[in-house]
Design a protein around this motif. Structure first.
Motif, PDB file in Angstrom:
ATOM      1  N   GLY A 270       9.406  -3.532  64.915  1.00  0.00           N
ATOM      2  CA  GLY A 270       8.426  -4.560  64.584  1.00  0.00           C
ATOM      3  C   GLY A 270       7.826  -4.409  63.198  1.00  0.00           C
ATOM      4  O   GLY A 270       7.540  -5.395  62.522  1.00  0.00           O
TER       5      GLY A 270
ATOM      6  N   ALA B 270       4.950  -7.374  68.274  1.00  0.00           N
ATOM      7  CA  ALA B 270       6.237  -8.051  68.205  1.00  0.00           C
ATOM      8  C   ALA B 270       7.375  -7.090  68.523  1.00  0.00           C
ATOM      9  O   ALA B 270       8.323  -7.437  69.244  1.00  0.00           O
ATOM     10  CB  ALA B 270       6.439  -8.672  66.824  1.00  0.00           C
ATOM     11  N   GLY B 271       7.288  -5.871  68.001  1.00  0.00           N
ATOM     12  CA  GLY B 271       8.325  -4.886  68.258  1.00  0.00           C
ATOM     13  C   GLY B 271       8.447  -4.550  69.733  1.00  0.00           C
ATOM     14  O   GLY B 271       9.554  -4.412  70.261  1.00  0.00           O
TER      15      GLY B 271
ATOM     16  N   ILE C 224       9.944  -7.647  71.619  1.00  0.00           N
ATOM     17  CA  ILE C 224      11.369  -7.813  71.330  1.00  0.00           C
ATOM     18  C   ILE C 224      12.185  -6.698  71.976  1.00  0.00           C
ATOM     19  O   ILE C 224      13.250  -6.949  72.553  1.00  0.00           O
ATOM     20  CB  ILE C 224      11.600  -7.844  69.807  1.00  0.00           C
ATOM     21  N   THR C 225      11.693  -5.466  71.895  1.00  0.00           N
ATOM     22  CA  THR C 225      12.435  -4.336  72.457  1.00  0.00           C
ATOM     23  C   THR C 225      12.632  -4.485  73.955  1.00  0.00           C
ATOM     24  O   THR C 225      13.750  -4.356  74.465  1.00  0.00           O
ATOM     25  CB  THR C 225      11.703  -3.013  72.165  1.00  0.00           C
TER      26      THR C 225
ATOM     27  N   GLY D 286      12.337  -7.206  75.725  1.00  0.00           N
ATOM     28  CA  GLY D 286      13.128  -8.402  75.980  1.00  0.00           C
ATOM     29  C   GLY D 286      14.614  -8.157  75.763  1.00  0.00           C
ATOM     30  O   GLY D 286      15.453  -8.574  76.565  1.00  0.00           O
ATOM     31  N   LEU D 287      14.948  -7.442  74.679  1.00  0.00           N
ATOM     32  CA  LEU D 287      16.353  -7.152  74.399  1.00  0.00           C
ATOM     33  C   LEU D 287      16.945  -6.190  75.428  1.00  0.00           C
ATOM     34  O   LEU D 287      18.132  -6.293  75.769  1.00  0.00           O
ATOM     35  CB  LEU D 287      16.501  -6.561  72.991  1.00  0.00           C
TER      36      LEU D 287
ATOM     37  N   THR E 141      17.875  -8.289  78.296  1.00  0.00           N
ATOM     38  CA  THR E 141      18.970  -9.193  77.943  1.00  0.00           C
ATOM     39  C   THR E 141      20.293  -8.450  77.844  1.00  0.00           C
ATOM     40  O   THR E 141      21.311  -8.856  78.423  1.00  0.00           O
ATOM     41  CB  THR E 141      18.672  -9.893  76.607  1.00  0.00           C
TER      42      THR E 141
ATOM     43  N   ILE F   8      10.753  -6.139  61.355  1.00  0.00           N
ATOM     44  CA  ILE F   8      10.869  -7.596  61.398  1.00  0.00           C
ATOM     45  C   ILE F   8       9.731  -8.260  60.633  1.00  0.00           C
ATOM     46  O   ILE F   8       9.940  -9.255  59.936  1.00  0.00           O
ATOM     47  CB  ILE F   8      10.903  -8.070  62.853  1.00  0.00           C
TER      48      ILE F   8
END
Length: 317
Positions: A255, A265-266, A269-270, A272-273, A276, A303
């Motif tokens: 992030g 954000a990091g 995203i982490t 979430g990924l 996924t 990011i």
């Protein structure tokens, strides 16, 4: 100083996450709310680590210990009839503050790789302490019979209500850290990160500021631990393993270290990924590792740094 970009970025994250439950309901996939709850919990933990790593340059490889202490505060509190979420947060913060005050006072006598190793050592001590507690399930952990109550109600049994509770806690933590890092305390901490000798020369003693930040970060991490235990309805020593501390550092690297919005954000995203990639392959860590390598090579400031260079991200927190 124009504060609007960073506040807008944080607001965008909060609003975007607040829309998850209605979107999940529209898609007929309530599990999205469960995943989003986990994302928010780790966003809180990442914020706490960013205070000491991003602003204080204290690279702790044992920060997850305080997440684990917070989780165990739920299990311990429940055994003594303390089931209210706020009371458990207070208990977790008290336990973490005591542990951080002692270990931080010792750890901050060291620098560099020695600080990293001593924080790791203290975290491992906490890990094995809880492993040895057979009354709390030992290495297997302990399952919770129910989520915590909130003001004598069982409203948190609803995944949606629990999600918005976590989101509210995240907003409060962000707001508090935002004020703290932009106050004199935060500026002294940042100055100490840049040049501790110069800060001493102008009359500031870095140690009290660093120790205070260390304790505050531990307390916030324990809040994340209380929420994580409720989210999984399970408590385990694995929450404070060294690998979990490494994951928190990865979230900051991804992030952007030293920005509160980047920390959130990091984490989002982490997590979430992870979900996924895991849905695609059991070897998802390989793909995630490659992504992290690319971020480090082409955008060392994460990011948020990339967005800043593109002119669409906040410049500072």
């Amino acid at each position: 100083m124009n504060l609007r970009p960073r506040l807008i970025a944080a607001l965008a994250i909060f609003v975007g996450m607040a829309l998850v439950p209605p979107v999940a309901a529209a898609l007929g996939d309530p599990f999205l709310t469960v995943i989003a709850s986990r994302m928010l919990v780790f966003a809180i933990a990442a914020l706490s680590l960013d205070l000491i790593l991003g602003y204080g340059a204290m690279v702790s490889f044992g920060h997850a210990a305080y997440v684990g202490v917070g989780a165990y505060a739920v299990a311990i509190g429940a055994r003594f009839g303390v089931t209210d979420l706020l009371a458990q947060m207070a208990l977790g913060a008290l336990m973490s503050a005591a542990f951080a005050l002692v270990t931080g006072a010792i750890s901050l006598r060291t620098r560099g790789v020695y600080f990293i190793m001593i924080t790791l050592a203290f975290a491992q001590m906490a890990f094995f302490f809880f492993v040895s507690q057979s009354s709390l399930g030992g290495d297997d952990g302990v399952a919770l019979t129910a989520r915590s109550t909130l003001l004598s109600t069982d409203v948190l049994e609803s995944d949606i209500a629990f999600f918005y509770t976590i989101l509210a806690v995240l907003v409060l933590c962000y707001g508090g850290l935002y004020r703290l890092t932009n106050a004199r305390f935060g500026r002294v901490l940042t100055g100490t990160r840049e040049n501790p000798l110069r800060m001493q020369a102008i009359g500031y003693r870095p140690f009290p500021y660093q120790l205070t930040a260390y304790v505050i970060a531990a307390c916030i991490a324990s809040v994340a631990g209380v929420l994580l235990a409720n989210q999984t309805e399970y408590v385990s020593p694995a929450y404070m393993a060294w690998s979990r501390s490494g994951e928190l550092i990865v979230m900051l690297v991804l992030g952007g270290i030293g920005t509160l919005t980047g920390a959130m954000a990091g984490a989002l995203i982490t997590v979430g990924l992870e979900h996924t990639f895991a849905a695609w392959s059991e070897h998802w860590r390989l793909g995630f590792g490659l992504l992290l390598v690319l971020v480090v090579l082409f955008s060392p400031d994460g990011i948020t740094g990339l967005l800043k260079r593109l002119g669409v991200g906040p410049r500072h927190d």
